[in-house]
Design a protein around this motif. Structure first.
Motif, PDB file in Angstrom:
ATOM      1  N   LYS A 182       0.839  -1.209   0.000  1.00 61.23           N
ATOM      2  CA  LYS A 182       0.000   0.000   0.000  1.00 61.23           C
ATOM      3  C   LYS A 182       0.869   1.252   0.000  1.00 61.23           C
ATOM      4  O   LYS A 182       0.552   2.241  -0.665  1.00 61.23           O
ATOM      5  CB  LYS A 182      -0.922  -0.015   1.222  1.00 61.23           C
ATOM      6  N   GLN A 183       1.960   1.226   0.746  1.00 60.66           N
ATOM      7  CA  GLN A 183       2.865   2.370   0.786  1.00 60.66           C
ATOM      8  C   GLN A 183       3.504   2.629  -0.578  1.00 60.66           C
ATOM      9  O   GLN A 183       3.829   3.765  -0.912  1.00 60.66           O
ATOM     10  CB  GLN A 183       3.959   2.138   1.827  1.00 60.66           C
ATOM     11  N   ARG A 184       3.686   1.577  -1.344  1.00 63.88           N
ATOM     12  CA  ARG A 184       4.311   1.707  -2.666  1.00 63.88           C
ATOM     13  C   ARG A 184       3.291   2.018  -3.755  1.00 63.88           C
ATOM     14  O   ARG A 184       3.638   2.164  -4.919  1.00 63.88           O
ATOM     15  CB  ARG A 184       5.047   0.407  -3.026  1.00 63.88           C
ATOM     16  N   GLY A 185       2.018   2.084  -3.391  1.00 61.70           N
ATOM     17  CA  GLY A 185       0.980   2.398  -4.371  1.00 61.70           C
ATOM     18  C   GLY A 185       0.611   1.248  -5.280  1.00 61.70           C
ATOM     19  O   GLY A 185       0.109   1.450  -6.382  1.00 61.70           O
ATOM     20  N   GLU A 186       0.832   0.031  -4.807  1.00 60.44           N
ATOM     21  CA  GLU A 186       0.500  -1.138  -5.610  1.00 60.44           C
ATOM     22  C   GLU A 186      -0.965  -1.542  -5.423  1.00 60.44           C
ATOM     23  O   GLU A 186      -1.611  -1.144  -4.457  1.00 60.44           O
ATOM     24  CB  GLU A 186       1.381  -2.322  -5.184  1.00 60.44           C
ATOM     25  N   ASN A 187      -1.435  -2.356  -6.356  1.00 58.34           N
ATOM     26  CA  ASN A 187      -2.753  -2.973  -6.225  1.00 58.34           C
ATOM     27  C   ASN A 187      -2.535  -4.412  -5.779  1.00 58.34           C
ATOM     28  O   ASN A 187      -2.341  -5.310  -6.598  1.00 58.34           O
ATOM     29  CB  ASN A 187      -3.494  -2.933  -7.560  1.00 58.34           C
ATOM     30  N   PHE A 188      -2.515  -4.607  -4.472  1.00 62.19           N
ATOM     31  CA  PHE A 188      -2.198  -5.927  -3.913  1.00 62.19           C
ATOM     32  C   PHE A 188      -3.381  -6.854  -4.083  1.00 62.19           C
ATOM     33  O   PHE A 188      -4.475  -6.583  -3.608  1.00 62.19           O
ATOM     34  CB  PHE A 188      -1.824  -5.796  -2.438  1.00 62.19           C
ATOM     35  N   GLN A 189      -3.143  -7.973  -4.773  1.00 62.27           N
ATOM     36  CA  GLN A 189      -4.174  -8.963  -5.028  1.00 62.27           C
ATOM     37  C   GLN A 189      -3.970 -10.165  -4.097  1.00 62.27           C
ATOM     38  O   GLN A 189      -2.840 -10.504  -3.755  1.00 62.27           O
ATOM     39  CB  GLN A 189      -4.108  -9.439  -6.485  1.00 62.27           C
ATOM     40  N   LYS A 190      -5.059 -10.822  -3.738  1.00 58.26           N
ATOM     41  CA  LYS A 190      -4.905 -12.021  -2.913  1.00 58.26           C
ATOM     42  C   LYS A 190      -6.131 -12.912  -3.033  1.00 58.26           C
ATOM     43  O   LYS A 190      -7.227 -12.463  -3.373  1.00 58.26           O
ATOM     44  CB  LYS A 190      -4.689 -11.645  -1.453  1.00 58.26           C
ATOM     45  N   LYS A 191      -5.899 -14.179  -2.744  1.00 51.05           N
ATOM     46  CA  LYS A 191      -6.984 -15.154  -2.656  1.00 51.05           C
ATOM     47  C   LYS A 191      -6.885 -15.849  -1.308  1.00 51.05           C
ATOM     48  O   LYS A 191      -6.146 -15.414  -0.428  1.00 51.05           O
ATOM     49  CB  LYS A 191      -6.918 -16.131  -3.825  1.00 51.05           C
ATOM     50  N   ARG A 192      -7.616 -16.913  -1.132  1.00 47.93           N
ATOM     51  CA  ARG A 192      -7.659 -17.588   0.152  1.00 47.93           C
ATOM     52  C   ARG A 192      -6.263 -18.028   0.602  1.00 47.93           C
ATOM     53  O   ARG A 192      -5.417 -18.368  -0.223  1.00 47.93           O
ATOM     54  CB  ARG A 192      -8.572 -18.810   0.067  1.00 47.93           C
ATOM     55  N   ALA A 193      -6.028 -17.991   1.891  1.00 49.05           N
ATOM     56  CA  ALA A 193      -4.717 -18.339   2.437  1.00 49.05           C
ATOM     57  C   ALA A 193      -4.260 -19.726   1.992  1.00 49.05           C
ATOM     58  O   ALA A 193      -5.032 -20.675   1.997  1.00 49.05           O
ATOM     59  CB  ALA A 193      -4.754 -18.270   3.960  1.00 49.05           C
ATOM     60  N   TYR A 194      -3.011 -19.786   1.573  1.00 47.40           N
ATOM     61  CA  TYR A 194      -2.342 -21.038   1.223  1.00 47.40           C
ATOM     62  C   TYR A 194      -2.999 -21.777   0.062  1.00 47.40           C
ATOM     63  O   TYR A 194      -2.949 -22.998  -0.006  1.00 47.40           O
ATOM     64  CB  TYR A 194      -2.211 -21.942   2.451  1.00 47.40           C
ATOM     65  N   LYS A 195      -3.585 -21.014  -0.853  1.00 48.03           N
ATOM     66  CA  LYS A 195      -4.091 -21.567  -2.097  1.00 48.03           C
ATOM     67  C   LYS A 195      -3.273 -20.981  -3.250  1.00 48.03           C
ATOM     68  O   LYS A 195      -2.853 -19.830  -3.200  1.00 48.03           O
ATOM     69  CB  LYS A 195      -5.580 -21.240  -2.291  1.00 48.03           C
ATOM     70  N   GLU A 196      -3.057 -21.784  -4.279  1.00 46.75           N
ATOM     71  CA  GLU A 196      -2.268 -21.334  -5.425  1.00 46.75           C
ATOM     72  C   GLU A 196      -2.878 -20.091  -6.065  1.00 46.75           C
ATOM     73  O   GLU A 196      -4.073 -20.039  -6.344  1.00 46.75           O
ATOM     74  CB  GLU A 196      -2.182 -22.448  -6.472  1.00 46.75           C
TER      75      GLU A 196
END
Length: 225
Positions: A182-196
């Motif tokens: 967030k500090q770097r201005g990125e769009n951080f994407q994520k899915k469920r923990a420990y899933k590919e």
């Protein structure tokens, strides 16, 4: 075709503790297996060169393919015992750089200006910057010629805060990937923990966790084929 450059850590323990860490083995071997199966060679580099320690926690998740490469003379010698120093790397030889994970990278990847210059050179030549899990630490401080973060405004992913909590290391790590993103201005994407999960944004390809190195490799191979 040019080769892929795999970046490994030299850090042996969590800073300020006696707990061992190092390379999460599968994050290197699974990526390398996919790349080599496509007929592409790889080289290995670490911030200091030479010895690369293994994170003992990662050894709980090995399978037959991981062990096969781990036991190979090539991987033992070129990756774990005699990884190259950044000064030995010619960026012109590579179409991609890939930052592996394991918690150790959070201490020796982010501020390594030599690796940043290598990555930026590969990127400027039309190559790819990629990472998996904590390897995203190597991307956070790469700046372009205008002083802007290369990952600013890009869709990327890495080891999430929830995964850090589940790993029991939230209070030990020097930063949280999501916060720094967030500090770097990125769009951080994520899915469920420990899933590919892996995401591509132009010439940036990143994977979320230890279960994502093959996904990163497949996106990279699809991009260059």
């Amino acid at each position: 075709m040019k080769k892929a450059l795999v970046v490994l850590t030299n850090v042996t323990r969590y800073k300020g503790t006696d707990d061992p860490t190092g390379l999460w083995l599968g994050e290197a071997t699974e990526f390398v297996e996919e790349i080599q199966n496509a007929g592409i060679d790889v080289d290995y580099v670490s911030p200091k060169g030479g010895f690369v320690p293994l994170d003992p926690r990662g050894m709980k998740y090995v399978d037959a393919s991981i062990m096969k490469m781990y036991e190979s003379d090539d991987f033992q010698q070129r990756a774990l015992m005699h990884s190259m120093k950044p000064t030995e790397v010619n960026p012109d030889d590579y179409f991609a750089i890939y930052y592996t994970g394991g918690h150790g990278v959070m201490w020796d990847f982010p501020m390594n200006s030599e690796l940043q210059k290598i990555a930026l050179s590969i990127y400027h030549q039309g190559g790819y910057i990629s990472s998996v899990c904590h390897g995203i630490a190597g991307l956070f401080n790469i700046k372009d010629d205008n002083g802007e973060y290369v990952i600013k405004g890009k869709n990327i992913t890495g080891f999430t805060t929830s995964e850090e909590i589940l790993a029991g290391k939230k209070k030990v790590v020097p930063f949280l990937n999501e916060d720094l993103a967030k500090q770097r201005g990125e769009n951080f994407q994520k899915k469920r923990a420990y899933k590919e999960f892996a995401v591509q944004d132009g010439h940036l390809i990143t994977g979320q966790n230890p279960f994502s190195p093959r996904a990163v490799a497949k996106l990279l191979l699809a991009a260059v084929n």
